[in-house]
Every structure is written in structure tokens, then in C-alpha cells.
Design a protein around this motif. Sequence first.
Motif, PDB file in Angstrom:
ATOM      1  N   THR A   1      25.326  62.651  44.166  1.00  0.00           N
ATOM      2  CA  THR A   1      24.053  63.363  44.327  1.00  0.00           C
ATOM      3  C   THR A   1      23.336  63.040  45.627  1.00  0.00           C
ATOM      4  O   THR A   1      22.603  63.878  46.150  1.00  0.00           O
ATOM      5  CB  THR A   1      23.090  63.071  43.157  1.00  0.00           C
ATOM      6  N   THR A   2      23.523  61.841  46.149  1.00  0.00           N
ATOM      7  CA  THR A   2      22.786  61.444  47.356  1.00  0.00           C
ATOM      8  C   THR A   2      23.698  61.198  48.548  1.00  0.00           C
ATOM      9  O   THR A   2      23.216  61.167  49.679  1.00  0.00           O
ATOM     10  CB  THR A   2      21.981  60.154  47.118  1.00  0.00           C
ATOM     11  N   GLY A   3      24.983  60.952  48.303  1.00  0.00           N
ATOM     12  CA  GLY A   3      25.892  60.592  49.383  1.00  0.00           C
ATOM     13  C   GLY A   3      25.713  59.147  49.813  1.00  0.00           C
ATOM     14  O   GLY A   3      26.299  58.693  50.789  1.00  0.00           O
ATOM     15  N   ALA A   4      24.902  58.397  49.083  1.00  0.00           N
ATOM     16  CA  ALA A   4      24.606  57.013  49.457  1.00  0.00           C
ATOM     17  C   ALA A   4      25.825  56.120  49.300  1.00  0.00           C
ATOM     18  O   ALA A   4      26.593  56.257  48.354  1.00  0.00           O
ATOM     19  CB  ALA A   4      23.470  56.473  48.592  1.00  0.00           C
ATOM     20  N   SER A   5      25.986  55.211  50.236  1.00  0.00           N
ATOM     21  CA  SER A   5      27.029  54.196  50.150  1.00  0.00           C
ATOM     22  C   SER A   5      26.466  52.995  49.411  1.00  0.00           C
ATOM     23  O   SER A   5      25.357  52.548  49.699  1.00  0.00           O
ATOM     24  CB  SER A   5      27.471  53.748  51.544  1.00  0.00           C
ATOM     25  N   LEU A   6      27.231  52.490  48.482  1.00  0.00           N
ATOM     26  CA  LEU A   6      26.830  51.317  47.710  1.00  0.00           C
ATOM     27  C   LEU A   6      27.530  50.093  48.281  1.00  0.00           C
ATOM     28  O   LEU A   6      28.744  50.099  48.477  1.00  0.00           O
ATOM     29  CB  LEU A   6      27.223  51.513  46.238  1.00  0.00           C
ATOM     30  N   TYR A   7      26.747  49.065  48.574  1.00  0.00           N
ATOM     31  CA  TYR A   7      27.276  47.786  49.026  1.00  0.00           C
ATOM     32  C   TYR A   7      26.901  46.762  47.966  1.00  0.00           C
ATOM     33  O   TYR A   7      25.823  46.844  47.374  1.00  0.00           O
ATOM     34  CB  TYR A   7      26.674  47.380  50.371  1.00  0.00           C
ATOM     35  N   ALA A   8      27.772  45.798  47.722  1.00  0.00           N
ATOM     36  CA  ALA A   8      27.506  44.798  46.687  1.00  0.00           C
ATOM     37  C   ALA A   8      27.571  43.399  47.276  1.00  0.00           C
ATOM     38  O   ALA A   8      28.494  43.069  48.024  1.00  0.00           O
ATOM     39  CB  ALA A   8      28.526  44.924  45.559  1.00  0.00           C
ATOM     40  N   LEU A   9      26.590  42.586  46.917  1.00  0.00           N
ATOM     41  CA  LEU A   9      26.572  41.178  47.280  1.00  0.00           C
ATOM     42  C   LEU A   9      26.678  40.378  45.984  1.00  0.00           C
ATOM     43  O   LEU A   9      25.798  40.450  45.129  1.00  0.00           O
ATOM     44  CB  LEU A   9      25.273  40.821  48.004  1.00  0.00           C
ATOM     45  N   GLY A  10      27.775  39.658  45.834  1.00  0.00           N
ATOM     46  CA  GLY A  10      27.970  38.833  44.642  1.00  0.00           C
ATOM     47  C   GLY A  10      27.133  37.570  44.739  1.00  0.00           C
ATOM     48  O   GLY A  10      27.258  36.807  45.691  1.00  0.00           O
ATOM     49  N   VAL A  11      26.265  37.358  43.762  1.00  0.00           N
ATOM     50  CA  VAL A  11      25.341  36.238  43.782  1.00  0.00           C
ATOM     51  C   VAL A  11      25.469  35.439  42.495  1.00  0.00           C
ATOM     52  O   VAL A  11      25.551  36.012  41.413  1.00  0.00           O
ATOM     53  CB  VAL A  11      23.878  36.745  43.920  1.00  0.00           C
ATOM     54  N   GLY A  12      25.465  34.129  42.603  1.00  0.00           N
ATOM     55  CA  GLY A  12      25.469  33.265  41.424  1.00  0.00           C
ATOM     56  C   GLY A  12      26.850  32.745  41.072  1.00  0.00           C
ATOM     57  O   GLY A  12      27.833  33.002  41.757  1.00  0.00           O
ATOM     58  N   ARG A  13      26.889  32.015  39.987  1.00  0.00           N
ATOM     59  CA  ARG A  13      28.157  31.463  39.498  1.00  0.00           C
ATOM     60  C   ARG A  13      28.847  32.472  38.615  1.00  0.00           C
ATOM     61  O   ARG A  13      28.209  33.209  37.886  1.00  0.00           O
ATOM     62  CB  ARG A  13      27.896  30.192  38.706  1.00  0.00           C
ATOM     63  N   GLY A  14      30.159  32.478  38.657  1.00  0.00           N
ATOM     64  CA  GLY A  14      30.918  33.356  37.781  1.00  0.00           C
ATOM     65  C   GLY A  14      30.789  34.819  38.140  1.00  0.00           C
ATOM     66  O   GLY A  14      30.703  35.672  37.258  1.00  0.00           O
ATOM     67  N   VAL A  15      30.750  35.135  39.426  1.00  0.00           N
ATOM     68  CA  VAL A  15      30.638  36.530  39.859  1.00  0.00           C
ATOM     69  C   VAL A  15      31.859  37.303  39.376  1.00  0.00           C
ATOM     70  O   VAL A  15      32.991  36.860  39.540  1.00  0.00           O
ATOM     71  CB  VAL A  15      30.523  36.617  41.400  1.00  0.00           C
ATOM     72  N   ASP A  16      31.622  38.446  38.766  1.00  0.00           N
ATOM     73  CA  ASP A  16      32.713  39.291  38.282  1.00  0.00           C
ATOM     74  C   ASP A  16      33.089  40.280  39.389  1.00  0.00           C
ATOM     75  O   ASP A  16      32.533  41.369  39.498  1.00  0.00           O
ATOM     76  CB  ASP A  16      32.298  40.037  37.014  1.00  0.00           C
ATOM     77  N   HIS A  17      34.041  39.864  40.217  1.00  0.00           N
ATOM     78  CA  HIS A  17      34.454  40.656  41.374  1.00  0.00           C
ATOM     79  C   HIS A  17      35.022  42.003  40.954  1.00  0.00           C
ATOM     80  O   HIS A  17      34.754  43.015  41.603  1.00  0.00           O
ATOM     81  CB  HIS A  17      35.500  39.896  42.200  1.00  0.00           C
ATOM     82  N   ARG A  18      35.804  42.021  39.892  1.00  0.00           N
ATOM     83  CA  ARG A  18      36.430  43.280  39.450  1.00  0.00           C
ATOM     84  C   ARG A  18      35.389  44.331  39.079  1.00  0.00           C
ATOM     85  O   ARG A  18      35.546  45.504  39.410  1.00  0.00           O
ATOM     86  CB  ARG A  18      37.369  43.037  38.272  1.00  0.00           C
ATOM     87  N   GLU A  19      34.359  43.927  38.392  1.00  0.00           N
ATOM     88  CA  GLU A  19      33.305  44.882  38.009  1.00  0.00           C
ATOM     89  C   GLU A  19      32.607  45.446  39.237  1.00  0.00           C
ATOM     90  O   GLU A  19      32.359  46.640  39.335  1.00  0.00           O
ATOM     91  CB  GLU A  19      32.277  44.238  37.074  1.00  0.00           C
TER      92      GLU A  19
END
Length: 120
Positions: A63-81
Motif C-alpha cells: 500500500t505504501t511501497g515502504a521498505s521495512l528495516y529491522a534492528l534486532g534488540v535484546g537477548r534471544g532475538v528471533d532472526h527468522r521471524e
Amino acid sequence: RRHGGTNIALALRAAQEVLLSAAARDAPEDAAASCTVILLSDGRLDTGLARDACSAACELGATTGASLYALGVGRGVDHRELYGLLEKNAEGAASRHSPRDKAYAAPVPSAMRYLDLRSL
């Protein structure tokens, strides 16, 4: 938070609403061209809402064409999700453009849009 995870879908839909209202208010043709959403999360989704988060990420891109960037924060970051959300967002953004649209650049690979802050 039904099962102890994060309701990422709620955050992504809020970002989508902000971007769409800004696009409607300002210049719609320019607004979608340079939108970026940065998600700070441990990636541990509420198990009852995991599908909803993937749908929201895809919708955000479509709907927006926005790019999503993710910063994993904390312990036990679920990279796959987090990678899964990035992939769905890229699929949604790609669906906005026809294969013949030469002005459209391919989405940034999800591996390049994810950063685990523990690695810094």
C-alpha cells in the motif's frame, strides 16, 4: 500480548496509517517513493498473531511501497521471524510495480536490511 510476545502487526499497521495519511495530505506521487519504516524488536512475535504480522508487513509494502528495516534488540532475538517480515514486506512492495516498470529498483535483500545490535 496474548502469549508473551510482541504484537508487531499493530506497530506495522500504525506505521502504514501514518504513511498513508501523510501521502494523502502531501504529495501522493512523491510520498511512496522514499518511505522507510525501521522496526526495533527482539522478533519474538505473539504466537497468536504471527500470521497477522506477516500480512501487515506485506500490506505495508503493497500500500505504501515502504521498505521495512529491522534492528534486532535484546537477548534471544528471533532472526527468522524478523527476516520473514522483511521478505513479506519486499513481496508486497514488488507487487506495486509491473515487471516492465524500469523506474522500479528491486527490493533490497532482507539480509542487508537486518542488523543485530549485539554484533556492534
